[in-house]
Design an enzyme around this catalytic site. Structure first.
Site, mmCIF file in Angstrom:
data_model
loop_
_atom_site.group_PDB
_atom_site.id
_atom_site.type_symbol
_atom_site.label_atom_id
_atom_site.label_comp_id
_atom_site.label_asym_id
_atom_site.label_seq_id
_atom_site.Cartn_x
_atom_site.Cartn_y
_atom_site.Cartn_z
ATOM 1 N N TYR A 13 25.703 6.987 41.958
ATOM 2 C CA TYR A 13 25.911 7.843 43.140
ATOM 3 C C TYR A 13 27.374 7.782 43.583
ATOM 4 O O TYR A 13 28.046 8.813 43.680
ATOM 5 C CB TYR A 13 24.987 7.358 44.254
ATOM 6 C CG TYR A 13 25.001 8.182 45.518
ATOM 7 C CD1 TYR A 13 24.476 9.478 45.548
ATOM 8 C CD2 TYR A 13 25.498 7.660 46.714
ATOM 9 C CE1 TYR A 13 24.459 10.221 46.729
ATOM 10 C CE2 TYR A 13 25.484 8.391 47.891
ATOM 11 C CZ TYR A 13 24.960 9.673 47.896
ATOM 12 O OH TYR A 13 24.941 10.403 49.064
ATOM 13 N N LEU B 282 25.282 20.839 48.562
ATOM 14 C CA LEU B 282 24.628 19.621 49.048
ATOM 15 C C LEU B 282 23.711 18.994 48.007
ATOM 16 O O LEU B 282 23.176 17.910 48.239
ATOM 17 C CB LEU B 282 23.800 19.922 50.310
ATOM 18 C CG LEU B 282 24.528 19.938 51.653
ATOM 19 C CD1 LEU B 282 25.506 21.092 51.755
ATOM 20 C CD2 LEU B 282 23.536 20.003 52.801
#
Ligand code: NAD
Ligand code: UDP
Length: 328
Positions: free
Chosen positions: A153, A81
């Site tokens: 991102y 994560l």
């Protein structure tokens, strides 16, 4: 009691990572959490820091050293994560964001391969960019601008997915990719910058609620418990191996509607103020979750209104200090 499994969680001091770690510990697993505290915070893990089944390692998962760490040996599952997720944080650390989703993902895949472990990578709905197809299903290839502030991102996540694909196909690694859509709860930092954290904190403080653009852009919001159910089912089910699966709530709302709903549910006197829309802000976003229903038997249970009521209550008790200032 012997721990059920040894599980690695990267990004363990972040929003989703800390909530996931607590669930895995509560099930009796042994968890090794890794975080470099780029967007995480100590208070997220304060209550579990001294638990016998939890080991916390402060380290950048991009570093090669992570491959040699003794406590990671023998892990059966890896939840990867680590990565800032709020535009505010990832744009302030663009190169780190690229690195953690590419080299960091490769490192975790190497660990998975070496240990024969399963690995779940948390990709994002941002892989679809500013979508031209609506709603978005996993087969849609996306519309991402490589030349803009969100690319660090979006494109890094897409390359992270490519690493997962290659490790699955070349080495048979037990890889699963979740494309998570906007998830929220009061476990988001007050200063996280994402919309629910901003709106609720502004509403309960009587500050202006900052709508970007005219608020007609849409998102689909999933309460944290639902998202974590989806991620844990993906890890458990063999049917999810080698698959990309949308994990999100298909109920879609405009940002303006969310601002008005938060104001109403919080009983707030805040004004709504309108500000310029950030560059490349996607106009719509809604997951098709047929694949998750079919492969996992999963769909979200918590409505936006229910999730917001919980979120408002908890942020409010944090503000008044009645919960000791730390999230459970
Ligand atoms: P977050 O920013 O709260 O948590 C991310 C954690 O990763 C932080 O604790 C941060 O310090 C850590 N981290 C960052 N770079 C690192 C590195 N190089 N080494 C070690 N640790 C590092 O974000 P979040 O909302 O909890 O998101 C978790 C994951 O889920 C991210 O990969 C994100 O892209 C993905 N995701 C989240 C959402 C969402 O709505 N929350 C949506 C889509 C995807
Ligand atoms: N947004 C907003 N006000 C805020 C924060 C965000 O209007 O204070 C908008 C933002 O422009 C976007 C949506 O809310 O259209 C969701 O933003 P967020 O940063 O939470 O996540 P994104 O889905 O854009 O990654």
């Amino acid at each position: 009691m012997n721990p059920l499994k040894k599980i690695i969680v990267t990004g363990a001091a972040g929003f989703l990572g800390s909530c996931l770690t607590k669930r895995l510990l509560a099930e009796g697993n042994q968890v090794v959490g890794i975080d470099n505290m780029l967007s995480g915070r100590e208070s997220n893990i304060a209550k579990i820091r001294n638990k016998a089944n939890f080991t916390f390692i402060r380290m950048d998962v991009v570093s090669q050293e992570v491959l040699t760490l003794q406590p990671l040996k023998g892990a059966e599952e890896i939840y990867h994560l680590a990565s800032p997720a709020s535009p505010k944080f990832y744009q302030a650390a663009a190169l780190d964001t690229i690195a953690v989703n590419t080299i960091g993902t490769k490192n975790m895949l190497e660990l998975a391969k070496a240990n024969g472990a399963k690995m779940l990578y948390t990709s994002t709905s941002e892989a679809y960019g500013d979508p031209e197809i609506h709603p978005q299903q996993e087969t849609y290839r996306g519309n991402v601008n490589t030349w803009g502030p969100r690319a660090c991102y979006d494109e890094a996540k897409r390359l992270g997915e490519v690493y997962c694909y290659e490790y699955y196909h070349q080495f048979g690694a037990g890889v699963k990719v979740a494309r998570i859509f906007n998830t929220y709860s009061a476990n988001l930092r007050n200063d996280d910058g994402r919309v629910i954290s901003n709106f609720v904190n502004q509403a309960i403080r009587g500050q202006d609620i900052t709508v970007y653009g005219d608020g007609s852009q849409t998102r689909s919001f999933c309460y944290v418990d639902d998202t974590l159910d989806g991620l844990m089912l993906m890890m458990e089910k063999d049917s999810a191996t080698g698959e990309i699966i949308n994990v999100g709530n298909p109920d879609e709302y405009s940002v303006l509607h969310v601002a008005e709903l938060v104001k109403k549910l919080a009983g707030s006197n805040s004004r709504l103020t309108f500000h310029s829309l950030p560059k490349d802000d996607p106009k719509v976003r809604r997951p098709v979750i047929d694949k998750a229903i079919r492969l996992l038997g999963w769909k979200p249970q918590i409505t936006l209104e229910e999730g917001l009521i919980r979120t408002i209550d908890i942020y409010r008790s944090q503000l008044s200090g009645s919960d000791g200032g730390e999230r459970a």
